[in-house]
Scaffold this active site. Structure first.
Site, PDB file in Angstrom:
ATOM      1  N   PHE A 193      -3.686   2.495 -47.101  1.00  0.00           N
ATOM      2  CA  PHE A 193      -3.975   3.792 -46.478  1.00  0.00           C
ATOM      3  C   PHE A 193      -4.690   4.745 -47.433  1.00  0.00           C
ATOM      4  CE2 PHE A 193       0.062   2.140 -44.717  1.00  0.00           C
ATOM      5  CZ  PHE A 193      -0.416   1.816 -43.451  1.00  0.00           C
ATOM      6  N   ASP A 194      -5.517   5.604 -46.834  1.00  0.00           N
ATOM      7  CA  ASP A 194      -6.166   6.684 -47.568  1.00  0.00           C
ATOM      8  C   ASP A 194      -5.387   7.989 -47.403  1.00  0.00           C
ATOM      9  OD1 ASP A 194      -8.347   4.981 -48.229  1.00  0.00           O
ATOM     10  OD2 ASP A 194      -9.192   5.347 -46.231  1.00  0.00           O
ATOM     11  N   THR A 195      -4.714   8.133 -46.246  1.00  0.00           N
ATOM     12  CA  THR A 195      -4.055   9.391 -45.897  1.00  0.00           C
ATOM     13  C   THR A 195      -2.645   9.134 -45.390  1.00  0.00           C
ATOM     14  OG1 THR A 195      -6.207  10.311 -45.234  1.00  0.00           O
ATOM     15  CG2 THR A 195      -4.237  11.487 -44.489  1.00  0.00           C
TER      16      THR A 195
END
Length: 260
Positions: A18-20
């Site tokens: 995940f990035d966020t």
């Protein structure tokens, strides 16, 4: 995809997907006035890995700037731009999506945080002082107003019959009056007990007017659309972290996010 138990063996691989990360607040970061053990360290670890953190809460009573003070007091790093409350989502929706006519006013059942967010986008609010007693002899004081273009309902610790009746007559007599709810949480977590939430107050108006509001908060999709638009999220690379299956987790699943 079937649920998978997170452990020390697969935690890094999970995070790397995940990035966020979207975090609920009450019950996830803190309980009442107390931060949950390990939260500041966990969030700092995610930041050190370059992850973006967004704090998504159905609480409409507190403004984002006041939330920053609470985060700081609890030893949690957060900026105003990382906080997305149902109050802020309501303001974003009315201003950016509904193109609310600012010559009109919003009648608010809710706290100062909700009023602050609406006023920050140029919407005049009414209702804060409507706490005076009403009797059968003074009911005629409560009449619809052509100036009211929306009724916005959140959690109001100073709820009164006058507020509910004023909201009712405007919604019942003006079909063009927008009906917005910050969230429809049935209960509110407290320090020791569960208490009536915004949805319990809202049920009075939905029953009396026979109108269904547009609900902003989790798990409803409007709030996620606002978050995606404002924060340019990539849903497959985003994880929602929450403690309630009926709000947080359903919010994530419905929006195509992973959940924890």
């Amino acid at each position: 995809m079937a649920p998978t138990k997170l452990s020390t063996h697969n935690a890094n691989a999970f995070v790397d997907q995940f990035d966020t990360f979207l975090f609920d607040c009450d019950g996830v970061l803190w309980r009442g006035p107390t931060v949950i053990d390990g939260v500041p360290e966990t969030l700092a670890m995610l930041r050190s890995k370059g992850k973006r953190l967004i704090f998504v809460t159905n609480n409409s009573s507190t403004s984002r700037s006041d939330y920053v003070h609470k985060f700081t007091k609890l030893g949690i790093q957060a900026s105003v731009d990382e906080i997305f409350s149902s109050a802020y989502a309501t303001a974003v929706y009315l201003h950016d999506v509904a193109k609310f006519d600012t010559a009109k006013k919003a009648y608010v059942i809710g706290g100062n945080g909700l009023r602050h967010e609406l006023e920050a986008v140029g919407i005049t609010t009414l209702g804060k002082s409507d706490t005076q007693n009403i009797t059968p002899a003074t009911l005629d004081e409560i009449v619809p107003s052509a100036d009211i273009g929306a009724v916005v309902c959140g959690l109001d610790y100073d709820i009164s019959y006058r507020k509910l009746a004023t909201a009712h007559v405007n919604l019942a007599n003006n079909p063009d009056c927008l009906f917005i709810a910050t969230n429809d949480d049935r209960t509110l977590p407290g320090g020791k007990h569960m208490y009536p939430g915004s949805g319990s107050l809202l049920s009075v108006l939905t029953h009396s007017t026979q109108r269904a509001p547009l609900v902003m908060g989790k798990p409803n999709p409007t709030m996620l659309k606002c978050v995606i638009q404002k924060c340019a999220l990539d849903p497959p690379r985003t994880c929602m972290v929450g403690d309630r299956l009926d709000t947080d987790i359903l919010f994530g699943i419905s929006g195509g996010l992973s959940t924890l």
